[in-house]
Design a protein around this motif. Structure first.
Motif, PDB file in Angstrom:
ATOM      1  N   ARG A 113       0.838  -1.205   0.000  1.00 25.16           N
ATOM      2  CA  ARG A 113       0.000   0.000   0.000  1.00 25.16           C
ATOM      3  C   ARG A 113       0.872   1.254   0.000  1.00 25.16           C
ATOM      4  NH1 ARG A 113      -3.411   2.633  -1.908  1.00 25.16           N
ATOM      5  NH2 ARG A 113      -4.783   3.917  -0.685  1.00 25.16           N
ATOM      6  N   LEU A 117       0.318   0.701  -4.554  1.00 25.10           N
ATOM      7  CA  LEU A 117      -0.568  -0.235  -5.231  1.00 25.10           C
ATOM      8  C   LEU A 117      -2.012   0.014  -4.787  1.00 25.10           C
ATOM      9  CD1 LEU A 117       1.583  -3.481  -5.145  1.00 25.10           C
ATOM     10  CD2 LEU A 117       1.159  -1.970  -7.073  1.00 25.10           C
ATOM     11  N   VAL A 120      -5.273  -2.526  -1.728  1.00 22.94           N
ATOM     12  CA  VAL A 120      -4.498  -3.628  -1.156  1.00 22.94           C
ATOM     13  C   VAL A 120      -5.201  -4.127   0.102  1.00 22.94           C
ATOM     14  CG1 VAL A 120      -2.275  -4.296  -0.154  1.00 22.94           C
ATOM     15  CG2 VAL A 120      -2.351  -2.686  -2.057  1.00 22.94           C
ATOM     16  N   SER A 140      -4.181  -7.049  -4.497  1.00 24.70           N
ATOM     17  CA  SER A 140      -4.242  -5.658  -4.944  1.00 24.70           C
ATOM     18  C   SER A 140      -5.267  -5.559  -6.060  1.00 24.70           C
ATOM     19  CB  SER A 140      -2.877  -5.204  -5.458  1.00 24.70           C
ATOM     20  OG  SER A 140      -2.968  -3.897  -6.009  1.00 24.70           O
ATOM     21  N   ALA A 156       2.061  -4.299 -10.319  1.00 25.88           N
ATOM     22  CA  ALA A 156       2.404  -5.055  -9.105  1.00 25.88           C
ATOM     23  C   ALA A 156       3.810  -5.623  -9.207  1.00 25.88           C
ATOM     24  CB  ALA A 156       1.389  -6.177  -8.881  1.00 25.88           C
TER      25      ALA A 156
END
Length: 171
Positions: A113, A117, A120, A140, A156
């Motif tokens: 996080r 991303l 999450v 995510s 990711a």
């Protein structure tokens, strides 16, 4: 008492007071707080010779200025919960065995996080028949299609989750 004797007596009294003040100051316990600044000012005024008048020293104590660094309160990023009764797709960042503990999964999710991303969270795979049971799943994104989840995999992986893969999440 002649004037010169009075002047000498005054100067002796003044000297005695200064020595006493210095002795008291030396015997005063030191504080662990910030020291204070002390300014001593002595003024001598001369009128007509041979008479000299000396005023006693003036001591001014100013509290020391202390600067406290600003405190920063870090607010932990919030984790996303998988919405109830929603099926969809996600990018699985990591699958952590239940025996390793939820704290590890939450720590990894918070790290993801902080890296930026989206959405999450952590879910328990045993609660979702579409996932292999026995894991904390760090995910995510909540995507409506497999293609949308696949499109986000590159992000990711570029954030250090090189083994990330997409999965269907359904109850």
């Amino acid at each position: 008492m002649p004037r010169t004797q009075a002047t000498r007596a005054f100067l002796l009294l003044l000297l005695t007071a200064a020595v006493t003040a210095a002795a008291v100051a030396a015997s005063t316990p030191k504080h662990t707080a910030a020291p204070s600044a002390t300014t001593t000012r002595q003024t001598t005024t001369t009128t007509a010779p041979p008479t000299t008048t000396t005023t006693p020293p003036t001591t001014t104590t100013t509290p020391a200025t202390t600067t406290t660094p600003p405190t920063t309160t870090s607010v932990a990023p919030r984790l996303t919960a998988w919405p109830a009764a929603v099926s969809g797709y996600t990018d699985v960042l990591e699958s952590i065995p239940l025996a390793s503990g939820r704290d590890l999964a939450v720590a990894r999710a918070l790290a993801a996080r902080r890296q930026g991303l989206p959405e999450v969270g952590v879910l328990v795979s045993s609660e979702y028949p579409s996932l292999r049971a026995g894991y904390y799943v760090v995910f995510s994104g909540i995507y409506p299609s497999s293609a949308a989840a696949a499109a986000a995999l590159g992000t990711a992986r570029s954030h250090g989750f090189t083994d990330a893969y997409q999965a269907r999440v359904a109850r």
